[in-house]
Design an enzyme around this catalytic site. Structure first.
Site, PDB file in Angstrom:
ATOM      1  N   LYS A  94       0.121   2.314   4.535  1.00 39.03           N
ATOM      2  CA  LYS A  94       0.230   1.722   3.216  1.00 39.03           C
ATOM      3  C   LYS A  94       1.505   0.876   3.150  1.00 39.03           C
ATOM      4  O   LYS A  94       2.359   0.982   4.008  1.00 39.03           O
ATOM      5  CB  LYS A  94       0.297   2.812   2.140  1.00 39.03           C
ATOM      6  CG  LYS A  94      -1.011   3.580   2.012  1.00 39.03           C
ATOM      7  CD  LYS A  94      -0.987   4.604   0.879  1.00 39.03           C
ATOM      8  CE  LYS A  94      -0.407   4.090  -0.387  1.00 39.03           C
ATOM      9  NZ  LYS A  94      -1.013   2.863  -0.905  1.00 39.03           N
ATOM     10  N   GLU A 103       5.135   4.660  -3.976  1.00 32.39           N
ATOM     11  CA  GLU A 103       3.812   5.250  -3.697  1.00 32.39           C
ATOM     12  C   GLU A 103       3.971   6.611  -3.027  1.00 32.39           C
ATOM     13  O   GLU A 103       3.258   7.565  -3.346  1.00 32.39           O
ATOM     14  CB  GLU A 103       3.001   4.312  -2.797  1.00 32.39           C
ATOM     15  CG  GLU A 103       2.598   3.026  -3.505  1.00 32.39           C
ATOM     16  CD  GLU A 103       1.896   2.019  -2.605  1.00 32.39           C
ATOM     17  OE1 GLU A 103       1.262   1.114  -3.165  1.00 32.39           O
ATOM     18  OE2 GLU A 103       1.984   2.121  -1.374  1.00 32.39           O
TER      19      GLU A 103
HETATM   20  C1  5RP Z   1       0.630  -1.460  -1.602  1.00 32.81           C
HETATM   21  C2  5RP Z   1      -0.376  -0.658  -0.870  1.00 32.81           C
HETATM   22  C3  5RP Z   1      -1.791  -0.953  -1.106  1.00 32.81           C
HETATM   23  O1  5RP Z   1      -2.449   0.219  -1.483  1.00 32.81           O
HETATM   24  C4  5RP Z   1      -2.415  -1.492   0.151  1.00 32.81           C
HETATM   25  O2  5RP Z   1      -1.652  -2.613   0.582  1.00 32.81           O
HETATM   26  C5  5RP Z   1      -3.869  -1.912  -0.072  1.00 32.81           C
HETATM   27  O3  5RP Z   1      -3.901  -3.019  -0.900  1.00 32.81           O
HETATM   28  P1  5RP Z   1      -5.241  -3.759  -1.293  1.00 32.81           P
HETATM   29  O4  5RP Z   1      -5.990  -2.835  -2.204  1.00 32.81           O
HETATM   30  O5  5RP Z   1      -4.775  -5.016  -1.967  1.00 32.81           O
HETATM   31  O6  5RP Z   1      -6.002  -4.056  -0.019  1.00 32.81           O
HETATM   32  O7  5RP Z   1      -0.057   0.218  -0.089  1.00 32.81           O
HETATM   33  O8  5RP Z   1       1.935  -1.166  -1.207  1.00 32.81           O
END
Ligand code: 5RP
Length: 218
Positions: A94, A103
């Site tokens: 992530k 997060e």
């Molecule tokens: C943000 C994250 C998001 O959950 C991850 O990048 C997925 O993003 P998306 O739903 O736009 O594909 O970790 O820091």
């Protein structure tokens, strides 16, 4: 179906995991944006939300969803967030959106992590997506050397500062066969604020948007 339609479908499916009358945790990203939009339709059923980024806070407030500080919350049953990659054990990469630190804090505080992804995020082994590592700026070169020694190719995310005032190194070229060990090793490097590997605390449930409908993996 387009990727956005898959994201929208899985975001809507996550509403069934939202407990009534409680505060919930809300992640960051394009999939979560669809979730926030869907959540707006049932906002009167929840007390409010804890947010993992300024972007998600802004979007929720625009919908009239109450956003509360994590420090004010005693119990967080559910955290809903996306991922850049997820493996069969529920370990994730992530932080593609740069919100990895908040997060990870909210994920740790929550009893259940509901991961919402479209099927393109499923991988047998993590690492094709560059692993984000949030780093205190003065430690950039030290952490870069340590990550190289672990077999990666760290590259600073250009022009990006996190909500916490730090920088991000995106580590290319990894094949993370032992994600829990790797997470622990990167966590040990002084100057690392957060590694975007969510293996020690992975997803409890993955909801996966596919052309055949939403699949659930526990
Ligand atoms: C943000 C994250 C998001 O959950 C991850 O990048 C997925 O993003 P998306 O739903 O736009 O594909 O970790 O820091």
């Amino acid at each position: 179906m387009t990727q956005d339609e898959l994201k929208q479908q899985v975001a809507a499916a996550a509403l069934t995991h939202v407990p009534h009358g409680e505060i919930i945790g809300v992640g960051t990203g394009s999939t979560v944006n669809f979730f926030i939009d869907a959540l707006a339709g049932i906002k009167d059923r929840i007390k409010g939300a804890v947010s993992s980024s300024e972007r998600s806070t802004e979007r929720m407030r625009a919908h009239g969803i109450t956003v509360v500080d994590l420090n004010e919350v005693e119990k967080l049953s559910v955290y809903v967030d996306g991922a850049d990659e997820i493996d069969p054990s529920g370990a994730m990469i992530k932080g593609g959106g740069g919100a990895l630190t908040r997060e990870k804090i909210i994920a740790e505080a929550a009893e259940r992590f509901i991961c919402i992804v479209d099927q393109s995020k499923l991988v047998p082994v993590l690492g094709k997506f560059p692993l984000p590592v949030e780093v205190v700026p003065m430690a950039r070169e030290l952490v870069t050397r340590r990550l190289r020694a672990l077999g990666g190719d760290p590259r600073e995310r250009s022009g990006y500062i996190t909500d916490n005032g730090n920088l991000i190194l995106d580590v290319h070229g990894l094949q993370i066969a032992q994600p829990r060990d790797f997470e622990a090793r990167v966590n040990q490097i002084p100057g690392v604020v957060t590694v975007g590997l969510f293996a020690l605390r992975g997803a409890n449930v993955a909801l996966i948007g596919t052309a055949e409908g939403v699949q659930r993996k526990d």
